[in-house]
Write a protein that holds these residues in place. Structure first.
Motif, PDB file in Angstrom:
ATOM      1  N   ARG A 188       0.834  -1.203   0.000  1.00 44.76           N
ATOM      2  CA  ARG A 188       0.000   0.000   0.000  1.00 44.76           C
ATOM      3  C   ARG A 188       0.867   1.251   0.000  1.00 44.76           C
ATOM      4  NH1 ARG A 188      -2.800  -0.398   4.722  1.00 44.76           N
ATOM      5  NH2 ARG A 188      -1.243   1.033   5.618  1.00 44.76           N
ATOM      6  N   ASN A 189       1.948   1.217   0.789  1.00 46.39           N
ATOM      7  CA  ASN A 189       2.848   2.363   0.798  1.00 46.39           C
ATOM      8  C   ASN A 189       3.446   2.619  -0.568  1.00 46.39           C
ATOM      9  OD1 ASN A 189       2.660   3.465   3.307  1.00 46.39           O
ATOM     10  ND2 ASN A 189       4.290   2.235   4.203  1.00 46.39           N
ATOM     11  N   ARG A 190       3.842   1.541  -1.234  1.00 49.13           N
ATOM     12  CA  ARG A 190       4.434   1.691  -2.561  1.00 49.13           C
ATOM     13  C   ARG A 190       3.482   2.416  -3.501  1.00 49.13           C
ATOM     14  NH1 ARG A 190       5.735  -0.252  -7.583  1.00 49.13           N
ATOM     15  NH2 ARG A 190       7.959  -0.595  -7.926  1.00 49.13           N
ATOM     16  N   GLU A 191       2.214   2.039  -3.449  1.00 49.81           N
ATOM     17  CA  GLU A 191       1.221   2.663  -4.334  1.00 49.81           C
ATOM     18  C   GLU A 191       1.023   4.130  -3.972  1.00 49.81           C
ATOM     19  OE1 GLU A 191      -1.139   0.364  -6.417  1.00 49.81           O
ATOM     20  OE2 GLU A 191       0.709  -0.822  -6.219  1.00 49.81           O
ATOM     21  N   ARG A 192       0.974   4.373  -2.657  1.00 51.12           N
ATOM     22  CA  ARG A 192       0.780   5.760  -2.245  1.00 51.12           C
ATOM     23  C   ARG A 192       1.935   6.633  -2.720  1.00 51.12           C
ATOM     24  NH1 ARG A 192      -0.460   5.661   4.059  1.00 51.12           N
ATOM     25  NH2 ARG A 192      -0.515   7.935   3.781  1.00 51.12           N
ATOM     26  N   VAL A 193       3.128   6.080  -2.633  1.00 52.28           N
ATOM     27  CA  VAL A 193       4.286   6.855  -3.074  1.00 52.28           C
ATOM     28  C   VAL A 193       4.197   7.132  -4.568  1.00 52.28           C
ATOM     29  CG1 VAL A 193       6.763   6.749  -3.476  1.00 52.28           C
ATOM     30  CG2 VAL A 193       5.836   6.120  -1.246  1.00 52.28           C
ATOM     31  N   LEU A 194       3.854   6.130  -5.331  1.00 56.61           N
ATOM     32  CA  LEU A 194       3.759   6.312  -6.773  1.00 56.61           C
ATOM     33  C   LEU A 194       2.721   7.372  -7.119  1.00 56.61           C
ATOM     34  CD1 LEU A 194       4.039   2.889  -8.600  1.00 56.61           C
ATOM     35  CD2 LEU A 194       5.476   4.914  -8.836  1.00 56.61           C
ATOM     36  N   ALA A 195       1.548   7.254  -6.496  1.00 59.24           N
ATOM     37  CA  ALA A 195       0.483   8.208  -6.795  1.00 59.24           C
ATOM     38  C   ALA A 195       0.913   9.626  -6.420  1.00 59.24           C
ATOM     39  CB  ALA A 195      -0.790   7.819  -6.036  1.00 59.24           C
ATOM     40  N   ALA A 196       1.519   9.742  -5.248  1.00 57.80           N
ATOM     41  CA  ALA A 196       1.949  11.068  -4.799  1.00 57.80           C
ATOM     42  C   ALA A 196       3.013  11.620  -5.743  1.00 57.80           C
ATOM     43  CB  ALA A 196       2.495  10.983  -3.373  1.00 57.80           C
ATOM     44  N   ALA A 197       3.924  10.764  -6.159  1.00 59.49           N
ATOM     45  CA  ALA A 197       5.003  11.220  -7.034  1.00 59.49           C
ATOM     46  C   ALA A 197       4.421  11.768  -8.334  1.00 59.49           C
ATOM     47  CB  ALA A 197       5.964  10.068  -7.312  1.00 59.49           C
ATOM     48  N   GLU A 198       3.400  11.098  -8.840  1.00 57.80           N
ATOM     49  CA  GLU A 198       2.782  11.552 -10.080  1.00 57.80           C
ATOM     50  C   GLU A 198       2.179  12.938  -9.900  1.00 57.80           C
ATOM     51  OE1 GLU A 198       1.151   8.079 -12.318  1.00 57.80           O
ATOM     52  OE2 GLU A 198      -0.578   9.420 -12.341  1.00 57.80           O
ATOM     53  N   THR A 199       1.467  13.101  -8.800  1.00 54.41           N
ATOM     54  CA  THR A 199       0.844  14.397  -8.517  1.00 54.41           C
ATOM     55  C   THR A 199       1.890  15.491  -8.392  1.00 54.41           C
ATOM     56  OG1 THR A 199      -0.874  13.257  -7.290  1.00 54.41           O
ATOM     57  CG2 THR A 199      -0.654  15.631  -6.924  1.00 54.41           C
ATOM     58  N   VAL A 200       2.901  15.213  -7.597  1.00 49.30           N
ATOM     59  CA  VAL A 200       3.915  16.232  -7.326  1.00 49.30           C
ATOM     60  C   VAL A 200       4.692  16.561  -8.603  1.00 49.30           C
ATOM     61  CG1 VAL A 200       6.048  16.700  -6.085  1.00 49.30           C
ATOM     62  CG2 VAL A 200       4.132  15.626  -4.906  1.00 49.30           C
ATOM     63  N   LEU A 201       4.975  15.539  -9.365  1.00 52.25           N
ATOM     64  CA  LEU A 201       5.704  15.746 -10.606  1.00 52.25           C
ATOM     65  C   LEU A 201       4.901  16.648 -11.549  1.00 52.25           C
ATOM     66  CD1 LEU A 201       8.412  14.808 -11.381  1.00 52.25           C
ATOM     67  CD2 LEU A 201       7.434  12.852 -12.525  1.00 52.25           C
ATOM     68  N   ALA A 202       3.599  16.400 -11.569  1.00 50.21           N
ATOM     69  CA  ALA A 202       2.753  17.216 -12.434  1.00 50.21           C
ATOM     70  C   ALA A 202       2.710  18.662 -11.953  1.00 50.21           C
ATOM     71  CB  ALA A 202       1.337  16.633 -12.473  1.00 50.21           C
ATOM     72  N   ARG A 203       2.793  18.815 -10.631  1.00 52.75           N
ATOM     73  CA  ARG A 203       2.670  20.160 -10.069  1.00 52.75           C
ATOM     74  C   ARG A 203       3.986  20.927 -10.152  1.00 52.75           C
ATOM     75  NH1 ARG A 203       1.893  19.750  -4.085  1.00 52.75           N
ATOM     76  NH2 ARG A 203       4.161  19.809  -4.172  1.00 52.75           N
ATOM     77  N   ASP A 204       5.095  20.266  -9.784  1.00 49.82           N
ATOM     78  CA  ASP A 204       6.371  20.968  -9.639  1.00 49.82           C
ATOM     79  C   ASP A 204       7.311  20.795 -10.826  1.00 49.82           C
ATOM     80  OD1 ASP A 204       5.273  21.508  -7.238  1.00 49.82           O
ATOM     81  OD2 ASP A 204       6.681  20.343  -6.036  1.00 49.82           O
ATOM     82  N   GLY A 205       6.962  19.928 -11.736  1.00 43.19           N
ATOM     83  CA  GLY A 205       7.852  19.711 -12.861  1.00 43.19           C
ATOM     84  C   GLY A 205       9.069  18.896 -12.486  1.00 43.19           C
ATOM     85  N   ALA A 206      10.073  18.992 -13.326  1.00 44.95           N
ATOM     86  CA  ALA A 206      11.243  18.119 -13.194  1.00 44.95           C
ATOM     87  C   ALA A 206      12.034  18.375 -11.926  1.00 44.95           C
ATOM     88  CB  ALA A 206      12.147  18.286 -14.407  1.00 44.95           C
ATOM     89  N   THR A 207      11.804  19.500 -11.283  1.00 45.98           N
ATOM     90  CA  THR A 207      12.584  19.803 -10.089  1.00 45.98           C
ATOM     91  C   THR A 207      11.900  19.324  -8.810  1.00 45.98           C
ATOM     92  OG1 THR A 207      11.574  21.952  -9.786  1.00 45.98           O
ATOM     93  CG2 THR A 207      13.509  21.868 -11.215  1.00 45.98           C
ATOM     94  N   ALA A 208      10.836  18.574  -8.949  1.00 46.03           N
ATOM     95  CA  ALA A 208      10.126  18.072  -7.772  1.00 46.03           C
ATOM     96  C   ALA A 208      11.100  17.379  -6.824  1.00 46.03           C
ATOM     97  CB  ALA A 208       9.033  17.105  -8.210  1.00 46.03           C
ATOM     98  N   SER A 209      10.964  17.674  -5.548  1.00 45.44           N
ATOM     99  CA  SER A 209      11.908  17.117  -4.575  1.00 45.44           C
ATOM    100  C   SER A 209      11.354  15.869  -3.907  1.00 45.44           C
ATOM    101  CB  SER A 209      12.242  18.155  -3.512  1.00 45.44           C
ATOM    102  OG  SER A 209      11.184  18.240  -2.587  1.00 45.44           O
ATOM    103  N   MET A 210      12.264  15.032  -3.444  1.00 42.32           N
ATOM    104  CA  MET A 210      11.861  13.810  -2.773  1.00 42.32           C
ATOM    105  C   MET A 210      11.050  14.115  -1.522  1.00 42.32           C
ATOM    106  SD  MET A 210      12.938  11.413  -4.666  1.00 42.32           S
ATOM    107  CE  MET A 210      13.467   9.815  -4.034  1.00 42.32           C
ATOM    108  N   ARG A 211      11.414  15.164  -0.829  1.00 43.66           N
ATOM    109  CA  ARG A 211      10.690  15.517   0.382  1.00 43.66           C
ATOM    110  C   ARG A 211       9.245  15.881   0.051  1.00 43.66           C
ATOM    111  NH1 ARG A 211      12.101  16.363   5.397  1.00 43.66           N
ATOM    112  NH2 ARG A 211      14.297  16.207   4.824  1.00 43.66           N
ATOM    113  N   ALA A 212       9.075  16.612  -1.049  1.00 43.05           N
ATOM    114  CA  ALA A 212       7.717  16.978  -1.437  1.00 43.05           C
ATOM    115  C   ALA A 212       6.891  15.724  -1.710  1.00 43.05           C
ATOM    116  CB  ALA A 212       7.755  17.875  -2.675  1.00 43.05           C
TER     117      ALA A 212
END
Lengths: 189, 189, 189, 189
Positions: free
Chosen positions: C14-38
């Motif tokens: 479940r954590n793995r999926e949450r991370v993937l979903a969050a990464a997609e959202t953040v990547l879409a929002r912040d672009g290529a400079t999205a940080s791991m902390r975000a």
DNA sequence: TATGAATGAGACTTCATTCAT
DNA sequence: GATGAATGAAGTCTCATTCAT
């Protein structure tokens, strides 16, 4: 190469003054982090011109201090002949504090002159030390100051008041009352 | 005592304190231009660790001030109950000045609290203002201080002495004599 | 040490999926400079948890891409059996472009797959290449696409449209008309 | 041609151009994360020199774009007078795409100009939008382009091709065939 | 002599990654 | 397994100083 104290050309001398005046203004506005460029702009000269007159940033600020010191020395010379020696001491003390608002660097010198072990290293500081010492002695002689007051603490207190004054333009009310309290401490009981 | 949101991990708390202590030392040594790297090296931690605890350079220096203020607040609370109100006032005044040697920033706050128009903007400054005010009133009530002394100039003089004290470790002799002179000015005639 | 593909514990998965979903959202929002902390904050997990599932930042973003590719592969498999081969090709093309809005990284892969010399290096890119190739051939066979159209330029054009789509959520009107124009270019004259 | 406030000194102008050229190269090589230091090294100047000409990183990249835009504007002006309006449109389209390989930033502008609601915010984007619009109209008038083609999708497709082109030097074969396919879509049926 | 363009060390700050808790 | 504190390399930008014009 060239004689040290050859009189500067008229325009060069004028530039030197403009730089000094601008430096004072900028220093008062920006504090210790004032940049050389800011001074150049305020003076309306190029950066190189500043460096022609003052080889380093430090030398420039020392230049301000020396100029102020000369002014203060003039004042002290006049006051040294005043009849009311007590008032002369207090007037000079007040004059130095007033000056400090325009001269962020002077207090540093004062601190060095009055508190530091190697007192009197700096020429300007020594001059001020001497001036205050003279006025102090005369006032004590006349019975206007407590006899146990030593030059060391007088300088320290002067430095303290200058530091406070230079931090922020002091409002007249509190400033006068604070000095009045302090001066009462200077008087014989 | 006070928990922000979560008690820090033991190692984190220890690091926070090491950073604060190191910052104080470095600030006293290098003055206002002290670099974050210098603090990190003095604390024996990485640069990033400082930024974990204090998001900006300014926040770090504010942290020092707040820590000192808390100490002073404790002292003032004790002294507020002392029988000899005059001695309590003078002791607190002296304690603050002593502290200033370790705390370059406090004077800034004092200046703001005592001289600035918008007095008491900063919380810490306001606390100190209150503490000194309480002690002042009690001492005046008991006749140990001149009745015309106002808080404004007491703060201004305190700020001045702190500024002088923090500039350079003050030698005990002149410092004590300077304070003695000043305190005489505080007393009723 | 431990078998590679041992099924993850339920919470770990479940954590793995949450991370993937969050990464997609953040990547879409912040672009290529999205940080791991975000990403960690968006996912509501600690930083370490991300690194448990994806050893590097790059691996995480690759993970997003792979997940999307699997979805697209499913779609292409269905479409490969559709009767109207031309419509199937166009639908798949459109589906990939739509996906790109949510997946900033896919286009990079497409570019590599379609234009780069070492085409097909990446596994996921190769899969997509194959899928589009299959649909393309069927549609050409049926006469729905011009016979001289090669996979290379179809992929290049797909990549181009994805890049445009991911840059900014494309308004439906222009997007549809742009694709319509392009698709007319794909058709036999 | 255009003088801001003062003509730059010869060496300064040369440096400015070297910085721009180097920035273009480095940006193409390292992508959006290209560092200022890398640009400085490629240009053979100090870091400070870059900042003298472009106050921020962003300003530098904007500088590249503006330079390119000016070039494109020149080309479009010439083409606007060509007899074969259809060929002129296609030539300009191709020229912009070719340019994109050297100009990672143009696509961003194109995207804003063509897709974003507040189209034409940026001056440079507006200029390009106008240029393409003029050529488009002329070509439609002459019957060389389908009459239902609107500027919005033409820009969107141009942006898409630029994005693809700038990602990686496009091989001539696929590039030409891709454009050929697309241009067929532009033509009347 | 005056100017200001160029330089580069060094400042503050961020962030991918490691590892003690 | 999960957390987040710690690390330090690397990034952007400033500024005292030098020197070509």
């Amino acid at each position: 190469m060239s004689e040290k104290s050859r009189p500067l050309r008229t325009d060069a001398r004028r530039n030197r003054e403009r730089v000094l005046a601008a430096a004072e203004t900028v220093l008062a506005r920006d504090g210790a982090t004032a940049s050389m460029r800011a001074v150049a702009e305020a003076a309306g000269v190029g950066l190189g011109t500043i460096y022609r007159h003052f080889p380093t940033r430090e030398a420039l600020f020392e230049g301000i201090m020396v100029a102020r010191m000369l002014e203060l020395a003039d004042q002290s010379a006049e006051l040294a002949e005043a009849e009311d020696a007590g008032a002369a001491f207090f007037d000079f003390f007040t004059a130095v504090v007033d000056n400090a608002g325009r001269m962020r660097a002077v207090a540093e010198v004062l601190t060095h002159a009055g508190i530091d072990v190697k007192a009197g290293t700096s020429e300007a500081g020594a001059a001020l030390r001497t001036a205050l010492g003279t006025l102090l002695e005369r006032a004590q002689h006349r019975g206007d100051l407590r006899p146990d007051l030593q030059l060391a603490e007088a300088l320290a207190l002067l430095a303290a008041m200058c530091l406070a004054a230079e931090r922020r333009p002091w409002e007249p009310g509190p400033r006068d009352r604070a000095l009045a309290v302090l001066f009462d401490g200077f008087r014989p009981r």
